[in-house]
Structures are given as C-alpha cells and as structure tokens.
Design an enzyme around this catalytic site. Structure first.
Site, mmCIF file in Angstrom:
data_model
loop_
_atom_site.group_PDB
_atom_site.id
_atom_site.type_symbol
_atom_site.label_atom_id
_atom_site.label_comp_id
_atom_site.label_asym_id
_atom_site.label_seq_id
_atom_site.Cartn_x
_atom_site.Cartn_y
_atom_site.Cartn_z
ATOM 1 N N CYS A 82 -3.248 0.118 -3.659
ATOM 2 C CA CYS A 82 -3.727 0.063 -2.330
ATOM 3 C C CYS A 82 -3.474 1.585 -1.194
ATOM 4 C CB CYS A 82 -3.807 -0.518 -1.244
ATOM 5 S SG CYS A 82 -2.745 -1.381 -1.020
ATOM 6 N N CYS A 109 1.325 -1.403 0.073
ATOM 7 C CA CYS A 109 0.114 0.211 -0.099
ATOM 8 C C CYS A 109 1.078 1.299 0.196
ATOM 9 C CB CYS A 109 -1.179 -0.355 1.184
ATOM 10 S SG CYS A 109 -2.013 -0.986 1.089
#
Length: 305
Positions: free
Chosen positions: A202, A121
C-alpha cells in the site's frame, strides 16, 4: 467294500491335489501382484529420478524453527504471538510424502495464513535480478521491506525442500527445478508468497531492476513481471517508483527510456498506477560504491575546469 474305499481315497487325493493347486496358484498370483505393485511404485517414485536442483536442506526443521524464533523474538517482537511449531508443521505437511511435481497452492494455504502479517504502507520493495544489492540495501535502510524481509521469506530464503511418496517422505538428494516441472514445492511456495506480498502493498511501492542485463531489465516471465505486478491493488497503491540500477562501470544496457522499461510502464499505466522511473537511484548507488569507491561513477561531484 475295498473297491469303494479305494474310490473314496482317490477322490480325497484328487480334492487334496486340487486344493493344493488352487493354493499354489493363489500364492503365485499374490507374488506377481506384489511384484507388479512394487515395480509400479518404483517407476512413479520421483526418488528414482535425479532432479537437477539441490535436495532438501539438511536439518530443515531446525533451520526453519531457528529463523522463525529469531524473527518473532529478536527482530519483530510485535509478532510474538506467532506459533513457530505450527508454522513448521504446516510447511512440512505441504510437501512431505508428496510427489514433488504435484504440489498445489492449497497445500501451502495453511502456512500462508499462519505466517502472514501486515506490511506497513510505503515500505514494500520488489526486485528482479538485483537480489544481492536489494538485500544489502534493506539491511542498511530499515525503511523498506522485500519479500525476504517478511517472516515467510526470511524463513525460506536460500533453503530448499521437496518430498517423496516413499519413506522417509523427504528427498535430501535432489529436487526438481522449475523447467523440470512447474508445480514443484519451491516454485509454488514463492509464487504464493509473492502474490500475498504484492496484495499487501500500500502507499508508494518501489521496484529495483537491473539495467545492466542485455536482455532487458523487465522480464514478463519473472516473478515480478508475471505475478507481483498483477496483484498490486490500484486502490491501495498510490505510486510505483522504479529504480533502474546499473552495475558500477557498466554495462549500461538499459535506461528508463529503454524498451523493456517502457513496456513495464505501459502495463502499470493500464492498471491506473502513477509511475516514477529513476536511473541509478543515488542512495542505492552509494551502497554499490562501497565496493568501488574510486570509480568515476562514484564521485559525488565532478571538478569543472
């Protein structure tokens, strides 16, 4: 009795001549059919055409295998369980002996599954028309990954491939560009890889665009504008940071308030993303200044009188 024998011989000769005629006719028909089939193959074989793009990269197998082993051993040993030989075979099977204008996503699906890996992420960095700059940046800053920094992108970056229905099944002379046929091996591969890269993103994601392009920094026809932006998951991505970079010394064709950037922001807002746009993101601009250290755009501060 002699008359009957003569009639029998005449009938035998007639039967023999008819048989020979039938055999000759069959041979002629076979030759004609073979000629037609061969001619047909030559007509549809893409190798008979001279495509506009470069052909398959020479020593493609060695290039792909070398990059794969380097990636999983030297750069990312955590991916050491990847099978580079299987990855190469799945890539080869996707295009070899196939018409280079009839490639489908299904052809590449086994490759995508074999070579995919998680993307941390906050590290996904997308780009359009900033290829050299964005990759210089990811080389100097390991906190971000472009598609070309993943295993799939690293193996395929700046190499080409396409097949041909006739032997040896690979065209080393030329391959079709996207404007010649959209379902060519390169276009289908990068569309699938880009879609998978966007789906994996993400946290906070970044996109680096070129503010010195007169036609506009954001283009709906680009890979980012047509594929990646629509495969970002609003449930996984918290923010989209736009870095609008202009060439040192200009031209300054567009800023964050420009028409194409506002269109991009509207698309992202409709998909419930939070957006931050920054003109000439300073860490990237400093990298640009390595090649232009004396330019006024590269001064860290301006003396006031």
């Amino acid at each position: 009795m002699p008359l009957q024998q003569g009639s029998a011989r005449a009938r035998q000769r007639t039967v023999l001549l008819v048989g020979i005629a039938v055999l000759l006719a069959a041979l002629v028909l076979a030759v004609v059919l073979a000629s037609l089939l061969t001619h047909g193959r030559h007509e549809v074989s893409p190798k008979m055409l001279k495509w506009k793009d470069r052909g398959t990269t020479k020593n493609l197998q060695e290039v792909i295998l070398g990059r794969c082993y380097n990636y999983i051993t030297a750069q990312h040993p955590e991916l050491g369980d990847k099978d580079c030989l299987k990855i190469w075979e799945s890539l080869k099977d996707a295009f070899i002996y196939k018409n280079p204008c009839n490639i489908t996503p299904e052809d590449y699906q086994p490759l995508m599954e074999l070579a995919s890996h998680p993307i941390p992420c906050n590290k996904s960095l997308f780009w359009s028309k900033t290829g050299d700059l964005v990759h210089r940046y990811t080389k100097s800053n390991q906190n971000f990954l472009t598609l070309e920094d993943t295993l799939l992108g690293y193996m395929a970056d700046r190499v080409s491939w396409c097949g041909d229905p006739s032997a040896p099944g690979i065209n080393y002379e030329s391959c079709p560009k996207r404007n010649e046929c959209e379902s060519n091996p390169g276009s289908v591969f990068w569309k699938m890889a880009s879609k998978m890269f966007a789906e994996a993103a993400c946290g906070v994601v970044q996109v680096m665009l070129n503010g010195s392009i007169e036609a506009g920094a954001f283009r709906s026809s680009s890979i980012f504008g047509s594929i990646e932006i629509f495969n970002l998951d609003p449930d996984k991505v918290s923010e989209v940071h736009i870095w609008l970079m202009q060439n040192i010394g200009g031209p300054q064709s567009e800023s964050c308030s420009g028409q194409s950037i506002q269109r991009l922001i509207s698309i992202l807002e409709e998909r419930n993303f939070k957006i931050i746009c920054e003109d000439n993101y300073r860490p990237v601009q400093l990298l640009q200044c390595v090649h232009n250290p004396d330019h006024s755009d590269c001064r860290l501060c301006t003396n006031s009188t």
